[in-house]
Design a protein around this motif. Structure first.
Motif, PDB file in Angstrom:
ATOM      1  N   MET A 150       0.838  -1.198   0.000  1.00  0.00           N
ATOM      2  CA  MET A 150       0.000   0.000   0.000  1.00  0.00           C
ATOM      3  C   MET A 150       0.872   1.247   0.000  1.00  0.00           C
ATOM      4  SD  MET A 150      -2.889   1.009   2.833  1.00  0.00           S
ATOM      5  CE  MET A 150      -4.070   2.334   2.549  1.00  0.00           C
ATOM      6  N   LEU A 151       1.133   1.790  -1.192  1.00  0.00           N
ATOM      7  CA  LEU A 151       1.897   3.028  -1.318  1.00  0.00           C
ATOM      8  C   LEU A 151       0.886   4.167  -1.437  1.00  0.00           C
ATOM      9  CD1 LEU A 151       4.910   3.666  -3.765  1.00  0.00           C
ATOM     10  CD2 LEU A 151       3.594   5.413  -2.572  1.00  0.00           C
ATOM     11  N   GLU A 152       0.544   4.717  -0.301  1.00  0.00           N
ATOM     12  CA  GLU A 152      -0.450   5.790  -0.233  1.00  0.00           C
ATOM     13  C   GLU A 152       0.055   6.877   0.722  1.00  0.00           C
ATOM     14  OE1 GLU A 152      -3.218   5.817  -2.088  1.00  0.00           O
ATOM     15  OE2 GLU A 152      -3.208   3.749  -2.833  1.00  0.00           O
ATOM     16  N   SER A 153      -0.732   7.911   0.913  1.00  0.00           N
ATOM     17  CA  SER A 153      -0.335   9.028   1.778  1.00  0.00           C
ATOM     18  C   SER A 153      -1.003   8.925   3.145  1.00  0.00           C
ATOM     19  CB  SER A 153      -0.700  10.360   1.124  1.00  0.00           C
ATOM     20  OG  SER A 153       0.063  10.567  -0.052  1.00  0.00           O
ATOM     21  N   PHE A 154      -0.200   9.154   4.186  1.00  0.00           N
ATOM     22  CA  PHE A 154      -0.660   9.038   5.570  1.00  0.00           C
ATOM     23  C   PHE A 154      -0.387  10.344   6.320  1.00  0.00           C
ATOM     24  CE2 PHE A 154       0.023   4.810   4.058  1.00  0.00           C
ATOM     25  CZ  PHE A 154      -0.936   4.032   4.676  1.00  0.00           C
ATOM     26  N   TRP A 155      -1.298  10.653   7.254  1.00  0.00           N
ATOM     27  CA  TRP A 155      -1.175  11.888   8.036  1.00  0.00           C
ATOM     28  C   TRP A 155       0.074  11.912   8.894  1.00  0.00           C
ATOM     29  CZ3 TRP A 155      -3.320  16.307   7.223  1.00  0.00           C
ATOM     30  CH2 TRP A 155      -4.558  16.375   6.578  1.00  0.00           C
ATOM     31  N   THR A 156       0.550  10.759   9.337  1.00  0.00           N
ATOM     32  CA  THR A 156       1.708  10.704  10.227  1.00  0.00           C
ATOM     33  C   THR A 156       2.884  11.467   9.647  1.00  0.00           C
ATOM     34  OG1 THR A 156       0.981   8.460  10.720  1.00  0.00           O
ATOM     35  CG2 THR A 156       3.096   9.158  11.646  1.00  0.00           C
ATOM     36  N   GLY A 157       3.240  11.125   8.406  1.00  0.00           N
ATOM     37  CA  GLY A 157       4.391  11.766   7.772  1.00  0.00           C
ATOM     38  C   GLY A 157       4.180  13.241   7.507  1.00  0.00           C
ATOM     39  N   LEU A 158       2.980  13.616   7.074  1.00  0.00           N
ATOM     40  CA  LEU A 158       2.725  15.033   6.805  1.00  0.00           C
ATOM     41  C   LEU A 158       2.770  15.843   8.090  1.00  0.00           C
ATOM     42  CD1 LEU A 158       2.051  17.194   4.714  1.00  0.00           C
ATOM     43  CD2 LEU A 158      -0.376  16.753   5.139  1.00  0.00           C
ATOM     44  N   ASN A 159       2.216  15.315   9.177  1.00  0.00           N
ATOM     45  CA  ASN A 159       2.251  16.031  10.456  1.00  0.00           C
ATOM     46  C   ASN A 159       3.686  16.211  10.941  1.00  0.00           C
ATOM     47  OD1 ASN A 159      -0.540  16.244  10.506  1.00  0.00           O
ATOM     48  ND2 ASN A 159      -0.817  14.421  11.771  1.00  0.00           N
ATOM     49  N   ASN A 160       4.509  15.171  10.819  1.00  0.00           N
ATOM     50  CA  ASN A 160       5.907  15.282  11.216  1.00  0.00           C
ATOM     51  C   ASN A 160       6.652  16.299  10.359  1.00  0.00           C
ATOM     52  OD1 ASN A 160       5.518  13.289  13.137  1.00  0.00           O
ATOM     53  ND2 ASN A 160       6.381  11.656  11.902  1.00  0.00           N
ATOM     54  N   LEU A 161       6.377  16.268   9.066  1.00  0.00           N
ATOM     55  CA  LEU A 161       7.017  17.209   8.147  1.00  0.00           C
ATOM     56  C   LEU A 161       6.662  18.645   8.501  1.00  0.00           C
ATOM     57  CD1 LEU A 161       8.683  17.433   5.431  1.00  0.00           C
ATOM     58  CD2 LEU A 161       6.452  17.550   4.289  1.00  0.00           C
ATOM     59  N   ASN A 162       5.375  18.894   8.750  1.00  0.00           N
ATOM     60  CA  ASN A 162       4.938  20.258   9.060  1.00  0.00           C
ATOM     61  C   ASN A 162       5.429  20.716  10.431  1.00  0.00           C
ATOM     62  OD1 ASN A 162       3.632  21.047   6.695  1.00  0.00           O
ATOM     63  ND2 ASN A 162       1.777  19.920   7.241  1.00  0.00           N
ATOM     64  N   GLU A 163       5.604  19.792  11.354  1.00  0.00           N
ATOM     65  CA  GLU A 163       6.163  20.164  12.651  1.00  0.00           C
ATOM     66  C   GLU A 163       7.615  20.635  12.477  1.00  0.00           C
ATOM     67  OE1 GLU A 163       7.012  18.201  17.064  1.00  0.00           O
ATOM     68  OE2 GLU A 163       5.593  17.253  15.691  1.00  0.00           O
ATOM     69  N   ALA A 164       8.365  19.929  11.645  1.00  0.00           N
ATOM     70  CA  ALA A 164       9.746  20.330  11.371  1.00  0.00           C
ATOM     71  C   ALA A 164       9.786  21.669  10.636  1.00  0.00           C
ATOM     72  CB  ALA A 164      10.454  19.253  10.554  1.00  0.00           C
ATOM     73  N   ARG A 165       8.900  21.863   9.679  1.00  0.00           N
ATOM     74  CA  ARG A 165       8.847  23.134   8.958  1.00  0.00           C
ATOM     75  C   ARG A 165       8.489  24.282   9.905  1.00  0.00           C
ATOM     76  NH1 ARG A 165       8.243  23.371   3.317  1.00  0.00           N
ATOM     77  NH2 ARG A 165       6.739  25.084   3.548  1.00  0.00           N
ATOM     78  N   GLY A 166       7.565  24.017  10.830  1.00  0.00           N
ATOM     79  CA  GLY A 166       7.152  25.047  11.772  1.00  0.00           C
ATOM     80  C   GLY A 166       8.295  25.536  12.641  1.00  0.00           C
ATOM     81  N   GLU A 167       9.226  24.652  12.990  1.00  0.00           N
ATOM     82  CA  GLU A 167      10.371  25.045  13.807  1.00  0.00           C
ATOM     83  C   GLU A 167      11.288  26.026  13.071  1.00  0.00           C
ATOM     84  OE1 GLU A 167      12.380  21.625  15.322  1.00  0.00           O
ATOM     85  OE2 GLU A 167      10.580  20.804  16.278  1.00  0.00           O
ATOM     86  N   LEU A 168      11.170  26.045  11.735  1.00  0.00           N
ATOM     87  CA  LEU A 168      11.970  26.961  10.921  1.00  0.00           C
ATOM     88  C   LEU A 168      11.113  28.088  10.343  1.00  0.00           C
ATOM     89  CD1 LEU A 168      14.115  24.271   9.076  1.00  0.00           C
ATOM     90  CD2 LEU A 168      14.851  25.783  10.928  1.00  0.00           C
ATOM     91  N   GLY A 243      13.632   8.586   9.881  1.00  0.00           N
ATOM     92  CA  GLY A 243      12.423   9.230  10.388  1.00  0.00           C
ATOM     93  C   GLY A 243      11.210   8.930   9.530  1.00  0.00           C
ATOM     94  N   ASP A 244      10.205   9.772   9.644  1.00  0.00           N
ATOM     95  CA  ASP A 244       8.946   9.613   8.907  1.00  0.00           C
ATOM     96  C   ASP A 244       8.463  11.010   8.560  1.00  0.00           C
ATOM     97  OD1 ASP A 244       6.537   8.880   7.849  1.00  0.00           O
ATOM     98  OD2 ASP A 244       5.825   7.767   9.586  1.00  0.00           O
ATOM     99  N   PHE A 245       9.036  11.591   7.500  1.00  0.00           N
ATOM    100  CA  PHE A 245       8.796  12.987   7.164  1.00  0.00           C
ATOM    101  C   PHE A 245       8.180  13.167   5.782  1.00  0.00           C
ATOM    102  CE2 PHE A 245      12.115  13.245  10.421  1.00  0.00           C
ATOM    103  CZ  PHE A 245      11.591  14.192  11.266  1.00  0.00           C
ATOM    104  N   CYS A 246       7.468  12.169   5.323  1.00  0.00           N
ATOM    105  CA  CYS A 246       6.767  12.288   4.045  1.00  0.00           C
ATOM    106  C   CYS A 246       5.429  11.583   4.157  1.00  0.00           C
ATOM    107  CB  CYS A 246       7.595  11.653   2.920  1.00  0.00           C
ATOM    108  SG  CYS A 246       6.763  11.690   1.316  1.00  0.00           S
ATOM    109  N   PRO A 247       4.352  12.189   3.670  1.00  0.00           N
ATOM    110  CA  PRO A 247       3.057  11.491   3.754  1.00  0.00           C
ATOM    111  C   PRO A 247       3.044  10.185   2.971  1.00  0.00           C
ATOM    112  CG  PRO A 247       2.902  13.497   2.418  1.00  0.00           C
ATOM    113  CD  PRO A 247       4.221  13.537   3.102  1.00  0.00           C
ATOM    114  N   MET A 248       3.753  10.143   1.853  1.00  0.00           N
ATOM    115  CA  MET A 248       3.766   8.944   1.021  1.00  0.00           C
ATOM    116  C   MET A 248       4.750   7.919   1.574  1.00  0.00           C
ATOM    117  SD  MET A 248       3.618  10.610  -2.794  1.00  0.00           S
ATOM    118  CE  MET A 248       4.882  11.839  -2.454  1.00  0.00           C
ATOM    119  N   LYS A 249       4.258   6.713   1.800  1.00  0.00           N
ATOM    120  CA  LYS A 249       5.119   5.618   2.227  1.00  0.00           C
ATOM    121  C   LYS A 249       4.416   4.312   1.920  1.00  0.00           C
ATOM    122  CE  LYS A 249       3.542   5.792   7.061  1.00  0.00           C
ATOM    123  NZ  LYS A 249       3.984   6.014   8.465  1.00  0.00           N
TER     124      LYS A 249
END
Length: 256
Positions: A150-168, A243-249
């Motif tokens: 199942m290669l689809e998009s998940f909220w886990t990766g997007l949330n982690n990515l946006n948390e990292a972006r928010g720190e910058l 890590g897990d920094f992309c919605p697609m996995k």
């Protein structure tokens, strides 16, 4: 409803006209496409009967039958995409692929496949209820012991990515307008209810997305636009998937 089936068909009609049989169809960053194919290929073996759900213009299917001696059935909901796929002239193929127009919500196959693949497809369905129907149909299509990759998009990766972006102090990246991302825990629970065991997951794009969606915009001179064509992305695409920094996995399941 966030979007409609008609809007999805219109989107992929536009993609078919713009990209033809190219690898940039439905994903404009070719590096992502290459990494997707490598990740999918890691779960295939010669001699398998395989189903690809949502094959688009057939680019991925063509690459897979060049790599493996498999019998691959590939379908898509978009007639425009399948028209392109069926015109492919595949040279030096080890396996065989057949393309057809079909709807995963109407998929009627019973225990036929060793492996079923989906690649950013089920996320285009308009509701979780529809997604559950698709998952049930996919499970039914698997042989006992068969796997769903199942290669689809998940909220886990997007949330982690946006948390990292928010720190910058970077703006959040939203869920794509034509997608309904998956809740990881809810998806695993649903697959277990359908008679599948969770096997593992591969956030194979995590390093690339952290580099291209966090580091690159943070490093870019003020006012300069970030694009996927950046030469720096050639380096970021070679980073290990920490890590897990992309919605697609890939999340993988096996039918009991």
């Amino acid at each position: 409803m966030k979007f409609t089936t008609e809007q999805i068909l219109d989107l992929y009609r536009e993609q078919a006209a713009k990209h033809g049989d190219g690898g940039t169809s439905t994903i404009q960053d070719i590096r992502t496409r290459v990494l997707e194919i490598e990740a999918l290929a890691a779960h295939l073996s010669d001699g398998e009967k395989v189903l690809e759900v949502g094959c688009g213009n057939g680019f991925v299917a063509e690459e897979l039958v060049k790599l493996f001696s498999i019998d691959l059935d590939a379908f898509d909901f978009s007639p425009d995409m399948i028209e392109i796929a069926q015109k492919r002239k595949i040279e030096n193929a080890k396996g065989h692929v057949s393309y057809a127009v079909n709807d995963v919500l109407k998929l009627d196959a019973d225990g036929l496949y060793d492996t079923v693949l989906s690649e950013r497809c089920i996320q285009n369905l308009v509701s979780w209820d529809d997604q559950k129907v698709a998952l049930e149909n996919i499970v039914r299509a698997l042989k006992p012991g068969g796997q769903y990759v199942m290669l689809e998009s998940f909220w886990t990766g997007l949330n982690n990515l946006n948390e990292a972006r928010g720190e910058l102090d970077l703006e959040e990246i939203p869920e794509s307008w034509h997608n309904l991302f998956f809740d990881e825990d809810k998806t695993i629970a649903e697959m277990e209810r359908l008679g599948c065991s969770y096997v593992d997951q591969n956030p194979f794009l995590s390093g690339y997305y952290f580099g291209s969606r966090v580091l690159l915009p943070a490093l870019m001179p003020k006012g300069k636009k970030v694009t996927s064509n950046s030469r720096l992305n050639d380096y970021f695409s070679a980073l290990p998937p920490a890590g897990d920094f992309c919605p697609m996995k890939i999340v993988r399941f096996r039918k009991n």
